[in-house]
Design a protein around this motif. Structure first.
Motif, PDB file in Angstrom:
ATOM      1  N   ALA A   1       0.811  -1.214   0.000  1.00  0.00           N
ATOM      2  CA  ALA A   1       0.000   0.000   0.000  1.00  0.00           C
ATOM      3  C   ALA A   1       0.849   1.271   0.000  1.00  0.00           C
ATOM      4  N   LEU A   2       1.925   1.263   0.764  1.00  0.00           N
ATOM      5  CA  LEU A   2       2.736   2.468   0.919  1.00  0.00           C
ATOM      6  C   LEU A   2       3.516   2.847  -0.338  1.00  0.00           C
ATOM      7  N   PHE A   3       3.884   1.851  -1.127  1.00  0.00           N
ATOM      8  CA  PHE A   3       4.728   2.124  -2.289  1.00  0.00           C
ATOM      9  C   PHE A   3       4.007   1.900  -3.619  1.00  0.00           C
ATOM     10  N   SER A   4       2.703   1.905  -3.581  1.00  0.00           N
ATOM     11  CA  SER A   4       1.891   1.923  -4.797  1.00  0.00           C
ATOM     12  C   SER A   4       1.244   3.301  -4.893  1.00  0.00           C
ATOM     13  N   TYR A   5       1.099   3.778  -6.135  1.00  0.00           N
ATOM     14  CA  TYR A   5       0.560   5.129  -6.309  1.00  0.00           C
ATOM     15  C   TYR A   5      -0.164   5.236  -7.639  1.00  0.00           C
ATOM     16  N   ASP A   6      -1.304   5.876  -7.595  1.00  0.00           N
ATOM     17  CA  ASP A   6      -2.087   6.111  -8.809  1.00  0.00           C
ATOM     18  C   ASP A   6      -2.394   7.601  -8.888  1.00  0.00           C
ATOM     19  N   HIS A   7      -1.942   8.232  -9.970  1.00  0.00           N
ATOM     20  CA  HIS A   7      -2.147   9.676 -10.117  1.00  0.00           C
ATOM     21  C   HIS A   7      -3.634  10.055 -10.098  1.00  0.00           C
TER      22      HIS A   7
ATOM     23  N   GLN B   1       3.083  13.240 -15.602  1.00  0.00           N
ATOM     24  CA  GLN B   1       3.326  12.048 -16.413  1.00  0.00           C
ATOM     25  C   GLN B   1       2.223  11.002 -16.264  1.00  0.00           C
ATOM     26  N   LYS B   2       1.224  11.302 -15.499  1.00  0.00           N
ATOM     27  CA  LYS B   2       0.116  10.353 -15.298  1.00  0.00           C
ATOM     28  C   LYS B   2       0.643   9.002 -14.816  1.00  0.00           C
ATOM     29  N   THR B   3       1.380   9.051 -13.723  1.00  0.00           N
ATOM     30  CA  THR B   3       2.107   7.872 -13.243  1.00  0.00           C
ATOM     31  C   THR B   3       1.228   6.932 -12.431  1.00  0.00           C
ATOM     32  N   VAL B   4       1.451   5.653 -12.670  1.00  0.00           N
ATOM     33  CA  VAL B   4       0.841   4.600 -11.853  1.00  0.00           C
ATOM     34  C   VAL B   4       1.957   3.654 -11.427  1.00  0.00           C
ATOM     35  N   VAL B   5       2.171   3.547 -10.135  1.00  0.00           N
ATOM     36  CA  VAL B   5       3.203   2.654  -9.590  1.00  0.00           C
ATOM     37  C   VAL B   5       2.503   1.535  -8.826  1.00  0.00           C
TER      38      VAL B   5
ATOM     39  N   LEU C   1      12.628  -8.373   6.567  1.00  0.00           N
ATOM     40  CA  LEU C   1      13.249  -8.092   5.275  1.00  0.00           C
ATOM     41  C   LEU C   1      12.226  -8.402   4.193  1.00  0.00           C
ATOM     42  N   VAL C   2      11.987  -7.423   3.320  1.00  0.00           N
ATOM     43  CA  VAL C   2      10.925  -7.529   2.317  1.00  0.00           C
ATOM     44  C   VAL C   2      11.510  -7.398   0.924  1.00  0.00           C
ATOM     45  N   TYR C   3      11.105  -8.301   0.032  1.00  0.00           N
ATOM     46  CA  TYR C   3      11.494  -8.255  -1.377  1.00  0.00           C
ATOM     47  C   TYR C   3      10.241  -7.961  -2.195  1.00  0.00           C
ATOM     48  N   ALA C   4      10.341  -6.997  -3.099  1.00  0.00           N
ATOM     49  CA  ALA C   4       9.149  -6.592  -3.849  1.00  0.00           C
ATOM     50  C   ALA C   4       9.488  -6.301  -5.305  1.00  0.00           C
ATOM     51  N   ASP C   5       8.508  -6.499  -6.161  1.00  0.00           N
ATOM     52  CA  ASP C   5       8.590  -6.085  -7.562  1.00  0.00           C
ATOM     53  C   ASP C   5       7.797  -4.798  -7.729  1.00  0.00           C
ATOM     54  N   GLN C   6       8.339  -3.874  -8.509  1.00  0.00           N
ATOM     55  CA  GLN C   6       7.662  -2.609  -8.768  1.00  0.00           C
ATOM     56  C   GLN C   6       7.534  -2.375 -10.262  1.00  0.00           C
ATOM     57  N   SER C   7       6.350  -1.952 -10.669  1.00  0.00           N
ATOM     58  CA  SER C   7       6.138  -1.548 -12.062  1.00  0.00           C
ATOM     59  C   SER C   7       5.625  -0.119 -12.063  1.00  0.00           C
ATOM     60  N   SER C   8       6.164   0.674 -12.971  1.00  0.00           N
ATOM     61  CA  SER C   8       5.763   2.071 -13.081  1.00  0.00           C
ATOM     62  C   SER C   8       5.358   2.336 -14.526  1.00  0.00           C
ATOM     63  N   THR C   9       4.159   2.803 -14.709  1.00  0.00           N
ATOM     64  CA  THR C   9       3.668   3.096 -16.054  1.00  0.00           C
ATOM     65  C   THR C   9       3.224   4.555 -16.138  1.00  0.00           C
ATOM     66  N   SER C  10       3.273   5.106 -17.356  1.00  0.00           N
ATOM     67  CA  SER C  10       2.867   6.483 -17.581  1.00  0.00           C
ATOM     68  C   SER C  10       2.016   6.541 -18.845  1.00  0.00           C
TER      69      SER C  10
ATOM     70  N   ALA D   1       7.301   4.369 -21.249  1.00  0.00           N
ATOM     71  CA  ALA D   1       5.913   4.051 -20.942  1.00  0.00           C
ATOM     72  C   ALA D   1       5.796   3.134 -19.739  1.00  0.00           C
ATOM     73  N   ALA D   2       6.766   2.241 -19.553  1.00  0.00           N
ATOM     74  CA  ALA D   2       6.707   1.293 -18.436  1.00  0.00           C
ATOM     75  C   ALA D   2       8.117   0.971 -17.950  1.00  0.00           C
ATOM     76  N   ASN D   3       8.250   0.839 -16.637  1.00  0.00           N
ATOM     77  CA  ASN D   3       9.515   0.454 -16.026  1.00  0.00           C
ATOM     78  C   ASN D   3       9.254  -0.623 -14.990  1.00  0.00           C
ATOM     79  N   TYR D   4      10.202  -1.541 -14.877  1.00  0.00           N
ATOM     80  CA  TYR D   4      10.091  -2.628 -13.901  1.00  0.00           C
ATOM     81  C   TYR D   4      11.383  -2.693 -13.095  1.00  0.00           C
ATOM     82  N   ALA D   5      11.229  -2.927 -11.814  1.00  0.00           N
ATOM     83  CA  ALA D   5      12.413  -2.993 -10.948  1.00  0.00           C
ATOM     84  C   ALA D   5      12.096  -3.837  -9.717  1.00  0.00           C
ATOM     85  N   GLY D   6      13.173  -4.318  -9.085  1.00  0.00           N
ATOM     86  CA  GLY D   6      13.028  -5.032  -7.820  1.00  0.00           C
ATOM     87  C   GLY D   6      13.495  -4.137  -6.683  1.00  0.00           C
ATOM     88  N   ALA D   7      12.972  -4.360  -5.523  1.00  0.00           N
ATOM     89  CA  ALA D   7      13.341  -3.552  -4.360  1.00  0.00           C
ATOM     90  C   ALA D   7      13.482  -4.453  -3.142  1.00  0.00           C
TER      91      ALA D   7
END
Length: 204
Positions: A92-98, A134-138, A158-167, A175-181
């Motif tokens: 919840a904390l690291f997801s975001y919808d413009h 940029q109309k970002t959605v994470v 210790l938390v492992y997460a996948d993140q996708s960011s789209t615009s 338009a889209a980025n993917y990363a691990g955290a």
């Protein structure tokens, strides 16, 4: 002549009588000193042995306290509860919808306490700065986690997460980025729920 020879070769009685007491006195003086040294060495050995035994006992006691104090090693239900709370909070904390910026504020108010409030704001600042333009959605999804420790009402995960960011902005280059955290999340149990009290990142 025989008398002269005896007088020349035999040590004078007076000189011999003086040497024997001197030699006996040195031996008598040396023996107590050696006894005292031996006694001191024995005492030191006993003290060192006692200290070694005490140090070993203290080390074992500390190890036992750490093992029994860490509920993550003994309470599977509590460990599962903490993992679930950490995963839900991070998602919840690291997801975001413009289109729904209020959701991020609600998540911060729901899951954060203490210094984690400022830490979260700093970590999310780059996204928020350009989100509307940029109309970002994470989207953040926890893929794995490990409870490092649980000590009473405090825990560290210790938390492992996948993140996708789209615009959806036309001028956005990517338009889209993917990363691990990977994050270390400190939690505190308060009023019947787990709150995030500190956040440490390890890159992604």
């Amino acid at each position: 002549m025989g008398t002269g020879t005896g007088t020349d070769t035999a040590p004078p009685a007076g000189r011999a009588s003086r040497r024997r007491p001197r030699s006996a006195s040195a031996e008598e003086t040396g023996r107590p000193a050696r006894r005292r040294l031996l006694a001191a060495l024995c005492l030191l050995t006993l003290l060192l042995g006692a200290f070694a035994g005490w140090a070993y006992a203290q080390t074992r006691a500390l190890e036992d306290d750490a093992a029994t104090g860490n509920t993550a090693l003994t309470d599977a239900a509590r460990t599962s509860e903490v993992k679930g709370a950490a995963g839900k909070a991070v998602n919840a904390l690291f997801s975001y919808d413009h289109a729904d910026p209020a959701a991020e504020k609600k998540a911060a108010a729901t899951y954060l306490t203490g210094k984690a409030v400022a830490q979260h704001r700093t970590l999310l600042a780059p996204v928020l700065a350009q989100a509307q333009e940029q109309k970002t959605v994470v989207t953040t999804t926890v893929t794995d986690s490990a409870v490092e420790r649980i000590d009473g009402d405090r825990a560290r995960v210790l938390v492992y997460a996948d993140q996708s960011s789209t615009s959806t902005a036309a001028k956005a280059k990517d338009a889209a980025n993917y990363a691990g955290a990977m994050l270390a999340v400190d939690l505190v149990h308060r009023d019947g729920r787990w709150l995030v009290s500190a956040l440490d990142t390890f890159g992604g």
